[in-house]
Design a protein around this motif. Structure first.
Motif, PDB file in Angstrom:
ATOM      1  N   ILE A 262       0.849  -1.189   0.000  1.00  0.00           N
ATOM      2  CA  ILE A 262       0.000   0.000   0.000  1.00  0.00           C
ATOM      3  C   ILE A 262       0.887   1.242   0.000  1.00  0.00           C
ATOM      4  N   ARG A 263       0.580   2.177  -0.915  1.00  0.00           N
ATOM      5  CA  ARG A 263       1.384   3.384  -1.083  1.00  0.00           C
ATOM      6  C   ARG A 263       0.519   4.628  -0.874  1.00  0.00           C
ATOM      7  N   LYS A 264       1.111   5.635  -0.273  1.00  0.00           N
ATOM      8  CA  LYS A 264       0.397   6.872   0.028  1.00  0.00           C
ATOM      9  C   LYS A 264       0.364   7.794  -1.181  1.00  0.00           C
ATOM     10  N   PHE A 265      -0.814   8.399  -1.415  1.00  0.00           N
ATOM     11  CA  PHE A 265      -0.985   9.384  -2.472  1.00  0.00           C
ATOM     12  C   PHE A 265      -1.614  10.639  -1.866  1.00  0.00           C
ATOM     13  N   PRO A 266      -1.538  11.775  -2.566  1.00  0.00           N
ATOM     14  CA  PRO A 266      -2.114  13.018  -2.023  1.00  0.00           C
ATOM     15  C   PRO A 266      -3.633  12.937  -1.864  1.00  0.00           C
ATOM     16  N   ASP A 267      -4.170  13.891  -1.115  1.00  0.00           N
ATOM     17  CA  ASP A 267      -5.615  14.063  -0.948  1.00  0.00           C
ATOM     18  C   ASP A 267      -6.295  12.841  -0.337  1.00  0.00           C
TER      19      ASP A 267
END
Length: 263
Positions: free
Chosen positions: A177-182
């Motif tokens: 799992i990777r973090k993305f904006p918003d």
């Protein structure tokens, strides 16, 4: 796990050898809606402790806490030189049966403990996924007072790579799992059955809204293939919410299980 992705189209049509009930059942988890009797004996903020023997010979000490149907604790083999504790993560079912996995930091599962505590006694078994050896387990409840460790995690700490494997030859799975904006995230899950067939269960990378440490996902174009992913400190639990996603994956393959965070 990456080497299996090259053969996705082939694995989808390969018929699996007969699954191992011990390992297959051990990789599953019980839905959170189950009510467990184990909670009755769990003192708030305190670990539950047991001491006893494997096969009547090997002394062990086990302690854990319960969070719903999730078990988190440690086992120490008292006949070892350094007596280093080993991580335990498992589940209970609605009949108060325990299924606990013994994890290395790599996500490799070195032991599967099954049993049921009753009136201060825990009788069950310990199974090795690598050697296929099964030993009897007999424990007695102890009054040892150990404070419970924090198992909740923060949203910013859930991102990374999670893995489990029942030895090199057994069931294996990866969750990334990777973090993305918003408040967005991208996740994917890949798991395979034991060798030699290695049937595949896969959730392709997809973008989700993520504002808490758990989410529920429904596979597109299906009526009931839905699962929940809940993150804890150092591990994640994936469990189906409406059955087992029948017909969506290779024979006996499943994404359900407990995944240890490795990086």
């Amino acid at each position: 796990m990456k080497k299996y992705l090259v053969y996705i189209s082939l694995l989808a049509i390969i018929s699996c050898n007969k699954s191992d009930p011990k390992v297959e059942a051990s990789s599953s988890v019980t839905p959170e809606r189950s009510v467990t009797l184990a909670l009755v004996n769990n003192q708030v903020g305190k670990e539950i402790s047991w001491k006893g023997f494997l096969n009547g010979k090997t002394p062990v000490f086990i302690h854990y806490q319960l969070d719903g149907n999730i078990i988190v604790g440690e086992i120490t083999y008292l006949n070892t030189k350094n007596k280093l504790p080993i991580t335990l993560v498992g589940t209970t079912d609605s009949d108060n049966n325990y299924r606990i996995l013994e994890f290395e930091k790599s996500g490799n599962i070195t032991g599967v403990i099954t049993g049921k505590p009753a009136e201060g006694i825990f009788k069950g078994s310990w199974f090795s996924p690598k050697t296929r050896k099964e030993l009897t387990l007999n424990l007695v409840k102890k009054d040892t007072v150990l404070p419970s460790k924090k198992i909740e995690t923060k949203l910013d700490d859930v991102f990374g790579h999670y893995h489990y494997q029942y030895s090199e030859a057994g069931y294996q799975g990866d969750l990334v799992i990777r973090k993305f904006p918003d408040s967005k995230a991208v996740f994917g899950i890949t798991s395979v059955t034991g060798d030699p067939a290695r049937n595949l269960a896969q959730i392709d990378d997809d973008t989700i809204d993520l504002k808490t440490t758990n989410f529920t996902y429904k596979l597109a174009d299906t009526d009931d293939c839905e699962f929940n992913v809940k993150f804890y400190k150092g591990f994640a639990v994936v469990q189906y919410t409406q059955g087992v996603c029948s017909g969506q994956f290779g024979m006996n393959a499943t994404i359900e299980g407990i995944y240890m965070k490795t990086k």
